[in-house]
Design a protein around this motif. Structure first.
Motif, mmCIF file in Angstrom:
data_model
loop_
_atom_site.group_PDB
_atom_site.id
_atom_site.type_symbol
_atom_site.label_atom_id
_atom_site.label_comp_id
_atom_site.label_asym_id
_atom_site.label_seq_id
_atom_site.Cartn_x
_atom_site.Cartn_y
_atom_site.Cartn_z
ATOM 1 N N PHE A 36 0.882 -1.239 -0.041
ATOM 2 C CA PHE A 36 0.133 0.010 -0.056
ATOM 3 C C PHE A 36 0.906 1.251 -0.008
ATOM 4 C CE2 PHE A 36 -3.009 -2.976 1.478
ATOM 5 C CZ PHE A 36 -4.074 -2.634 1.048
ATOM 6 N N ILE A 37 0.643 2.107 -0.924
ATOM 7 C CA ILE A 37 1.037 3.467 -0.768
ATOM 8 C C ILE A 37 0.305 4.550 -0.479
ATOM 9 C CG2 ILE A 37 3.170 2.729 -2.124
ATOM 10 C CD1 ILE A 37 1.911 4.433 -4.432
ATOM 11 N N ALA A 38 -0.996 4.363 -0.519
ATOM 12 C CA ALA A 38 -2.071 5.286 -0.087
ATOM 13 C C ALA A 38 -3.256 4.432 0.264
ATOM 14 C CB ALA A 38 -2.633 6.134 -1.279
ATOM 15 N N HIS A 39 -3.883 4.803 1.316
ATOM 16 C CA HIS A 39 -5.101 3.910 1.754
ATOM 17 C C HIS A 39 -6.200 4.465 2.300
ATOM 18 C CE1 HIS A 39 -6.376 -0.247 3.440
ATOM 19 N NE2 HIS A 39 -7.409 0.192 2.578
ATOM 20 N N GLY A 53 -15.729 8.932 -1.182
ATOM 21 C CA GLY A 53 -15.269 7.731 -1.099
ATOM 22 C C GLY A 53 -13.730 7.696 -0.847
ATOM 23 N N ASN A 54 -13.190 6.578 -1.009
ATOM 24 C CA ASN A 54 -11.761 6.391 -0.595
ATOM 25 C C ASN A 54 -10.951 5.817 -1.648
ATOM 26 O OD1 ASN A 54 -12.153 6.400 2.555
ATOM 27 N ND2 ASN A 54 -13.705 5.047 2.017
ATOM 28 N N ALA A 55 -9.642 6.446 -1.750
ATOM 29 C CA ALA A 55 -8.661 5.994 -2.774
ATOM 30 C C ALA A 55 -7.771 5.201 -2.172
ATOM 31 C CB ALA A 55 -8.031 7.315 -3.216
ATOM 32 N N ILE A 56 -7.283 4.129 -2.902
ATOM 33 C CA ILE A 56 -6.183 3.112 -2.620
ATOM 34 C C ILE A 56 -5.617 3.062 -3.651
ATOM 35 C CG2 ILE A 56 -6.154 0.712 -2.145
ATOM 36 C CD1 ILE A 56 -9.516 2.072 -1.736
ATOM 37 N N ILE A 57 -4.066 3.101 -3.398
ATOM 38 C CA ILE A 57 -3.058 2.857 -4.285
ATOM 39 C C ILE A 57 -2.265 1.832 -3.915
ATOM 40 C CG2 ILE A 57 -1.243 4.072 -5.852
ATOM 41 C CD1 ILE A 57 -2.510 6.610 -5.313
ATOM 42 N N LEU A 58 -1.940 0.813 -4.719
ATOM 43 C CA LEU A 58 -0.873 -0.145 -4.461
ATOM 44 C C LEU A 58 0.214 -0.256 -5.229
ATOM 45 C CD1 LEU A 58 -3.641 -3.126 -4.244
ATOM 46 C CD2 LEU A 58 -2.691 -2.077 -2.317
ATOM 47 N N GLU A 59 1.415 -0.461 -4.737
ATOM 48 C CA GLU A 59 2.562 -0.386 -5.849
ATOM 49 C C GLU A 59 3.167 -1.719 -5.791
ATOM 50 O OE1 GLU A 59 6.358 2.356 -6.113
ATOM 51 O OE2 GLU A 59 6.422 1.237 -4.338
ATOM 52 N N PHE A 60 3.528 -2.163 -7.200
ATOM 53 C CA PHE A 60 3.813 -3.271 -7.658
ATOM 54 C C PHE A 60 5.320 -3.319 -8.234
ATOM 55 C CE2 PHE A 60 -0.519 -4.247 -7.051
ATOM 56 C CZ PHE A 60 -0.424 -5.373 -6.286
ATOM 57 N N PRO A 61 6.322 -4.163 -8.326
ATOM 58 C CA PRO A 61 7.529 -4.233 -8.913
ATOM 59 C C PRO A 61 7.305 -3.755 -10.497
ATOM 60 C CG PRO A 61 7.692 -6.076 -7.529
ATOM 61 C CD PRO A 61 6.132 -5.651 -7.520
ATOM 62 N N ASP A 62 6.167 -4.399 -11.125
ATOM 63 C CA ASP A 62 6.186 -4.025 -12.466
ATOM 64 C C ASP A 62 4.628 -4.346 -12.881
ATOM 65 O OD1 ASP A 62 5.925 -7.019 -13.063
ATOM 66 O OD2 ASP A 62 8.136 -6.821 -13.246
#
Length: 110
Positions: A36-39, A53-62
């Motif tokens: 998670f980078i934003a939740h 509402g709510n924003a969610i940002i997940l980071e992945f290697p690619d």
């Protein structure tokens, strides 16, 4: 290059289903290098229309890791806990290099 799983959720029912989803999602991310980078932090909305509402940002290697996570058996096992208890938009987007310049999108689309 990093890729991002982005969600925007509204009308979230904070009952047992969402609680279970939140308890289990981290374990689904780990094998794919996701984090998670934003939740659900503060949002200041400037343009367009979105329900509150709510924003969610997940980071992945690619990008492939992000896709593999979303289509994994582990995530499939909990996805309905979210989708049955919230409305939303979920998508994946490729990141850019740290030295990316906006004008570069013209060459990519040209």
């Amino acid at each position: 290059m990093a890729a991002y799983g982005i969600g925007y959720l509204w009308n979230v029912n904070l009952g047992p289903g969402i609680v279970e989803y939140l308890e289990r999602i981290d374990a689904t991310l780990a094998p794919f290098g996701g984090r998670f980078i934003a939740h659900g932090g503060q949002i200041e909305h400037f343009e367009g229309s979105l329900p509150e509402g709510n924003a969610i940002i997940l980071e992945f290697p690619d990008y492939q890791h992000a896709r593999d996570w979303y289509h994994s058996d582990a995530y499939a096992a909990i996805k309905a806990l979210r989708s049955d208890n919230a409305e939303g938009h979920i998508f994946i987007v490729d990141g850019v290099s740290p030295d990316h310049k906006a004008i570069e999108v013209l060459a990519a689309n040209g």
